[in-house]
Design a protein around this motif. Structure first.
Motif, PDB file in Angstrom:
ATOM      1  N   LYS A  94      36.095  16.983  13.709  1.00 26.85           N
ATOM      2  CA  LYS A  94      35.511  16.075  14.681  1.00 26.85           C
ATOM      3  C   LYS A  94      34.973  14.808  14.011  1.00 26.85           C
ATOM      4  N   ILE A  95      35.113  13.700  14.719  1.00 26.35           N
ATOM      5  CA  ILE A  95      34.602  12.419  14.246  1.00 26.35           C
ATOM      6  C   ILE A  95      33.106  12.367  14.535  1.00 26.35           C
ATOM      7  N   LEU A  96      32.335  12.021  13.529  1.00 25.94           N
ATOM      8  CA  LEU A  96      30.883  11.921  13.697  1.00 25.94           C
ATOM      9  C   LEU A  96      30.515  10.523  14.167  1.00 25.94           C
ATOM     10  N   ARG A  97      29.877  10.450  15.321  1.00 22.93           N
ATOM     11  CA  ARG A  97      29.355   9.185  15.833  1.00 22.93           C
ATOM     12  C   ARG A  97      27.854   9.170  15.576  1.00 22.93           C
ATOM     13  N   ASP A  98      27.468   8.524  14.477  1.00 21.34           N
ATOM     14  CA  ASP A  98      26.067   8.493  14.075  1.00 21.34           C
ATOM     15  C   ASP A  98      25.408   7.275  14.704  1.00 21.34           C
ATOM     16  N   SER A  99      24.826   7.477  15.877  1.00 22.43           N
ATOM     17  CA  SER A  99      24.249   6.346  16.598  1.00 22.43           C
ATOM     18  C   SER A  99      22.980   5.815  15.965  1.00 22.43           C
ATOM     19  N   THR A 100      22.432   6.534  14.987  1.00 23.60           N
ATOM     20  CA  THR A 100      21.232   6.051  14.306  1.00 23.60           C
ATOM     21  C   THR A 100      21.541   4.843  13.433  1.00 23.60           C
ATOM     22  N   SER A 101      22.712   4.848  12.795  1.00 27.22           N
ATOM     23  CA  SER A 101      23.020   3.792  11.823  1.00 27.22           C
ATOM     24  C   SER A 101      24.228   2.934  12.189  1.00 27.22           C
ATOM     25  N   ARG A 102      25.022   3.341  13.164  1.00 26.16           N
ATOM     26  CA  ARG A 102      26.298   2.647  13.384  1.00 26.16           C
ATOM     27  C   ARG A 102      26.131   1.207  13.846  1.00 26.16           C
ATOM     28  N   TYR A 103      24.979   0.855  14.433  1.00 28.52           N
ATOM     29  CA  TYR A 103      24.801  -0.497  14.939  1.00 28.52           C
ATOM     30  C   TYR A 103      24.030  -1.409  13.984  1.00 28.52           C
ATOM     31  N   VAL A 104      23.623  -0.882  12.820  1.00 24.04           N
ATOM     32  CA  VAL A 104      23.000  -1.732  11.814  1.00 24.04           C
ATOM     33  C   VAL A 104      24.033  -2.753  11.334  1.00 24.04           C
ATOM     34  N   ARG A 105      23.634  -4.023  11.236  1.00 27.16           N
ATOM     35  CA  ARG A 105      24.599  -5.092  10.960  1.00 27.16           C
ATOM     36  C   ARG A 105      25.398  -4.845   9.686  1.00 27.16           C
ATOM     37  N   ALA A 106      24.728  -4.426   8.619  1.00 29.00           N
ATOM     38  CA  ALA A 106      25.433  -4.196   7.358  1.00 29.00           C
ATOM     39  C   ALA A 106      26.497  -3.122   7.513  1.00 29.00           C
ATOM     40  N   ARG A 107      26.219  -2.117   8.329  1.00 26.84           N
ATOM     41  CA  ARG A 107      27.176  -1.034   8.569  1.00 26.84           C
ATOM     42  C   ARG A 107      28.350  -1.536   9.414  1.00 26.84           C
TER      43      ARG A 107
ATOM     44  N   THR B  81      35.459  15.245  24.171  1.00 26.08           N
ATOM     45  CA  THR B  81      34.444  16.058  23.493  1.00 26.08           C
ATOM     46  C   THR B  81      35.026  16.860  22.343  1.00 26.08           C
ATOM     47  N   HIS B  82      36.326  17.188  22.394  1.00 24.49           N
ATOM     48  CA  HIS B  82      36.909  17.997  21.325  1.00 24.49           C
ATOM     49  C   HIS B  82      37.180  17.179  20.060  1.00 24.49           C
ATOM     50  N   LEU B  83      37.020  15.853  20.135  1.00 21.78           N
ATOM     51  CA  LEU B  83      37.272  15.018  18.964  1.00 21.78           C
ATOM     52  C   LEU B  83      36.008  14.432  18.346  1.00 21.78           C
ATOM     53  N   TRP B  84      34.875  14.548  19.041  1.00 23.47           N
ATOM     54  CA  TRP B  84      33.681  13.839  18.601  1.00 23.47           C
ATOM     55  C   TRP B  84      32.460  14.746  18.524  1.00 23.47           C
ATOM     56  N   ARG B  85      31.573  14.413  17.568  1.00 20.18           N
ATOM     57  CA  ARG B  85      30.205  14.932  17.514  1.00 20.18           C
ATOM     58  C   ARG B  85      29.257  13.743  17.606  1.00 20.18           C
ATOM     59  N   LEU B  86      28.193  13.892  18.362  1.00 22.20           N
ATOM     60  CA  LEU B  86      27.211  12.825  18.516  1.00 22.20           C
ATOM     61  C   LEU B  86      25.959  13.168  17.725  1.00 22.20           C
ATOM     62  N   SER B  87      25.468  12.211  16.952  1.00 25.18           N
ATOM     63  CA  SER B  87      24.281  12.438  16.122  1.00 25.18           C
ATOM     64  C   SER B  87      23.249  11.347  16.395  1.00 25.18           C
ATOM     65  N   TYR B  88      21.992  11.775  16.582  1.00 24.50           N
ATOM     66  CA  TYR B  88      20.870  10.853  16.791  1.00 24.50           C
ATOM     67  C   TYR B  88      19.690  11.335  15.964  1.00 24.50           C
ATOM     68  N   SER B  89      18.973  10.421  15.363  1.00 22.14           N
ATOM     69  CA  SER B  89      17.723  10.794  14.693  1.00 22.14           C
ATOM     70  C   SER B  89      16.760   9.618  14.802  1.00 22.14           C
ATOM     71  N   TRP B  90      15.471   9.925  14.753  1.00 23.13           N
ATOM     72  CA  TRP B  90      14.461   8.876  14.854  1.00 23.13           C
ATOM     73  C   TRP B  90      13.170   9.364  14.225  1.00 23.13           C
ATOM     74  N   PRO B  91      12.356   8.447  13.740  1.00 25.10           N
ATOM     75  CA  PRO B  91      11.081   8.848  13.138  1.00 25.10           C
ATOM     76  C   PRO B  91      10.071   9.227  14.225  1.00 25.10           C
ATOM     77  N   LEU B  92       9.209  10.163  13.912  1.00 21.45           N
ATOM     78  CA  LEU B  92       8.124  10.549  14.795  1.00 21.45           C
ATOM     79  C   LEU B  92       6.822   9.941  14.291  1.00 21.45           C
ATOM     80  N   GLY B  93       5.949   9.675  15.205  1.00 25.38           N
ATOM     81  CA  GLY B  93       4.644   9.152  14.815  1.00 25.38           C
ATOM     82  C   GLY B  93       3.773  10.269  14.277  1.00 25.38           C
ATOM     83  N   PRO B  94       2.521   9.990  13.947  1.00 26.63           N
ATOM     84  CA  PRO B  94       1.619  11.024  13.450  1.00 26.63           C
ATOM     85  C   PRO B  94       1.516  12.197  14.417  1.00 26.63           C
ATOM     86  N   THR B  95       1.518  13.405  13.867  1.00 24.80           N
ATOM     87  CA  THR B  95       1.486  14.623  14.713  1.00 24.80           C
ATOM     88  C   THR B  95       0.092  15.218  14.805  1.00 24.80           C
ATOM     89  N   HIS B  96      -0.898  14.589  14.160  1.00 24.80           N
ATOM     90  CA  HIS B  96      -2.270  15.147  14.216  1.00 24.80           C
ATOM     91  C   HIS B  96      -3.112  14.352  15.191  1.00 24.80           C
TER      92      HIS B  96
END
Length: 259
Positions: free
Chosen positions: A78-91, A244-259
């Protein structure tokens, strides 16, 4: 293989065996598989069970069947679609890539290509509402693309841009240059600072089945992608359709303080 196992479990076990051979390279991408009878003899089952197993693998997109037999799909990982970094200009501009899709497909060792058309058109009402343009007049530039990896159709994408921004610019050209439309929008003073993506899994339309070389019982991701500037204005809406059989979708993001 134990022939006393329930039939359902048996055909899934046969599918597991064939899937393993595909993933392990015994059956290489694009090659013809043994016939149902040959497969049954090799694995130690009957032809009916082998046929069920192949139908399961076809529904997963790992193989496709024709009058000439069953063949391994040309893309089996499957092709990984990393939406966290794919739109960064350098990428997006890496290696003079013409946007995020071209960059991510190249990174996987595949050859990207696309068939692109541009039109001035009336946008769908929901797109017009987001872009703040008139749904009843020709108010957007639409960039319509059929996108391929190693000559396999893997995505359809239609981008809508306000005509007041895009008219007479490089955004109307088939080749928008390194970084694609996002880089050209930035040069026009409309750099995107916030991206929203809404995802739905649905059945493909008959036109999508044909364009993406799919089976009718397979599914697609529909991603509504909205790009906004620093002041919150939406300047791009893109509808992506991916099997859907050709792609995986990946998302990640930072979380704020948890306390």
């Amino acid at each position: 293989m134990n022939q006393d196992e329930p039939r359902r479990a048996t055909f899934r076990a046969v599918a597991d065996e064939v899937r393993g051979r595909i993933k392990g390279g015994t059956y290489a991408p694009g090659t013809k598989l043994p016939t149902e009878g040959e497969l049954a003899d090799q694995i130690g089952t009957n032809r009916g069970t082998a046929a069920q197993a192949l139908r399961l693998l076809a529904s997963e997109g790992l193989i496709h069947k024709s009058r000439r037999g069953a063949f391994v799909h040309r893309i089996v990982t499957k092709i990984l679609r990393d939406s966290t970094s794919r739109y960064v200009r350098a990428r997006r501009e890496e290696g003079q890539a013409r946007g995020a899709f071209e960059a991510e497909i190249r990174a996987l060792g595949l050859t990207p290509s696309s068939v692109t058309a541009t039109h001035h058109m009336k946008p769908p009402a929901w797109v017009a509402d987001l872009l703040g343009v008139d749904a009843n007049s020709v108010s957007t530039l639409a960039r319509v693309r059929r996108m391929l990896a190693d000559d396999v159709p893997v995505q359809l994408a239609t981008s809508y841009l306000p005509l007041e921004i895009a008219a007479g610019t490089r955004l109307e050209e088939i080749d928008t240059g390194p970084g694609g439309s996002k880089s050209r929008l930035a040069e026009l003073g409309h750099a995107q600072a916030l991206i929203t993506e809404e995802i739905e899994v649905r059945s493909p339309t008959p036109e999508e089945v044909e364009a993406l070389d799919m089976a009718e019982d397979q599914r697609v991701f529909e991603i509504a992608h909205i790009g906004r500037t620093e002041d919150g204005r939406a300047v791009e809406v893109t509808v992506h359709v991916l099997p859907t059989h050709l792609w995986r979708l990946s998302y990640s993001w930072p979380l704020g303080p948890t306390h």
